[in-house]
Design an enzyme around this catalytic site. Sequence first.
Site, PDB file in Angstrom:
ATOM      1  N   SER A 173       0.837  -1.190   0.000  1.00 45.44           N
ATOM      2  CA  SER A 173       0.000   0.000   0.000  1.00 45.44           C
ATOM      3  C   SER A 173       0.882   1.253   0.000  1.00 45.44           C
ATOM      4  O   SER A 173       1.740   1.397  -0.864  1.00 45.44           O
ATOM      5  CB  SER A 173      -0.953  -0.058   1.193  1.00 45.44           C
ATOM      6  OG  SER A 173      -1.990   0.887   1.066  1.00 45.44           O
ATOM      7  N   ASP A 192      -8.347  -5.230  -6.118  1.00 45.40           N
ATOM      8  CA  ASP A 192      -7.982  -4.215  -5.129  1.00 45.40           C
ATOM      9  C   ASP A 192      -8.939  -3.026  -5.254  1.00 45.40           C
ATOM     10  O   ASP A 192      -9.063  -2.432  -6.322  1.00 45.40           O
ATOM     11  CB  ASP A 192      -6.540  -3.768  -5.382  1.00 45.40           C
ATOM     12  CG  ASP A 192      -6.051  -2.725  -4.379  1.00 45.40           C
ATOM     13  OD1 ASP A 192      -6.822  -2.344  -3.485  1.00 45.40           O
ATOM     14  OD2 ASP A 192      -4.882  -2.304  -4.512  1.00 45.40           O
ATOM     15  N   HIS A 207      -6.910  -5.936  -1.575  1.00 44.78           N
ATOM     16  CA  HIS A 207      -5.787  -5.036  -1.301  1.00 44.78           C
ATOM     17  C   HIS A 207      -4.772  -5.625  -0.339  1.00 44.78           C
ATOM     18  O   HIS A 207      -3.574  -5.606  -0.605  1.00 44.78           O
ATOM     19  CB  HIS A 207      -6.337  -3.719  -0.738  1.00 44.78           C
ATOM     20  CG  HIS A 207      -5.280  -2.678  -0.527  1.00 44.78           C
ATOM     21  ND1 HIS A 207      -4.570  -2.117  -1.581  1.00 44.78           N
ATOM     22  CD2 HIS A 207      -4.784  -2.092   0.604  1.00 44.78           C
ATOM     23  CE1 HIS A 207      -3.703  -1.229  -1.108  1.00 44.78           C
ATOM     24  NE2 HIS A 207      -3.807  -1.201   0.224  1.00 44.78           N
TER      25      HIS A 207
END
Length: 452
Positions: free
Chosen positions: A264, A358, A392
């Site tokens: 991330s 995601d 994600h």
Amino acid sequence: MFCAQRLLLRSGHGVLRRSAGRALGAAAATSMAPSVQFSPAPRSLFDEPLAITVQGLCPQQEVTLRLSLQDEGGELFQSCARYQAESSGELDLTRSPALLGGSFSGLEPMGLLWSLQPQKPFKRLVKRDVQSPFCLELEVFEGHGPLPSRLLARGAHERGFLRDGVRRIPVREGRIRATLFLPPKDGPFPGIIDIYGTGGGLPEYRASLLANHGFATLALAYYGYEDLPKDMKEFHLEYFEEAVNYMLQHSQVKGPGIGLLGISKGGDLCISMASFLKGITATVTINGSVANVGAVLRYKDITIPPLGFNQKRIKFDKSGIADIVDVLNNPLEGPDRQSFIPLENAEGHFLFIVGKDDHNWKSEFFATEASNRLQAHGKEKPEIVCYPGAGHYIEPPFSPMCSASMHLVVGSPVIWGGEPKAHSVAQVDAWQQIQAFFHKHLNGKQCVTPKL
């Protein structure tokens, strides 16, 4: 009612007289109390497979298994699955498929772990203290009805994060706030800096697991921890440069370069480090951005602004949970091009791990544009591994998928995406891909990566 009694009731009186010896033998074999076995027992590492069996059941007996885990904050995570024992009275999750009606179905030996879900919404399973294990409790209930029904057996197991001999060393040198994990025995070892996302703090669980596999791994905090910045407003790459130099100069780090692993927001920080700092040989991003996101980034006289966004592009699902996948602007257009990280300046190798579902941002688009930029400047084409159905938070193997939780920057719960089974498969494979990539470029070893 004991299994032996059931066998007697199912038989005619004549059959009983003619087969008394066989019935008594079956009773002796099956009247033992059901019990749960784990292998390895009584403890395993969090990222290794765990074999689960139940013995002492009746032939073809229907049972429901429920797995419970309580995190350090007292939050309860549970999963359940319906099974039918074999004719021997044994239930082996490596051979027996889960039936419809539980948290998952089909032949899924690790399904009870990867399908764990919080009993309160928007909670994500995160290990805070790697020096203690997660404790699992497995309960075996009679039948396939609503739980709890009659409890037949119970077993406990520990899922640890540190292999025997792994050294955990808090690092407070200069501005660095980190924890170094060193593998057992004597080094030097290939070195990695591990960086997480917008949650802040100092997550150590992935770094500790990598140390189990032979990597000297530095879990690095960069905000929201001790005397570091309290929020995501501005970051200085000089701080991360200190961490790189610390690793390059450490006697237990092999060199001549190190690796970076980020997920991330940690992903674009790793790309920035690889683009501006020396000594970076291999960089892996998990659902990262190729643009600087969320905070101003400064290095010497260089300033990279954060990628712009438009809150009006937030969508909401039926439950009112935010979907932010379209919120960020395109880093290829207008003034937002200033946010594109100049990764063409990097000298090392890149691996992009991408969850195609995601919903935090468009990770596949970012990885593709990174590849385009590198190749346009005559650099090596990066490796990109895409996983359909993965969301994600692609974490170490057998971590339960977090479909939605609180986003500290957004300030409300958001959708992370993913389908549990596909996400679980992605985590197992990605873990192998990451290790193989680092072994290849930091150790000179070519590893065989299992296929999906």
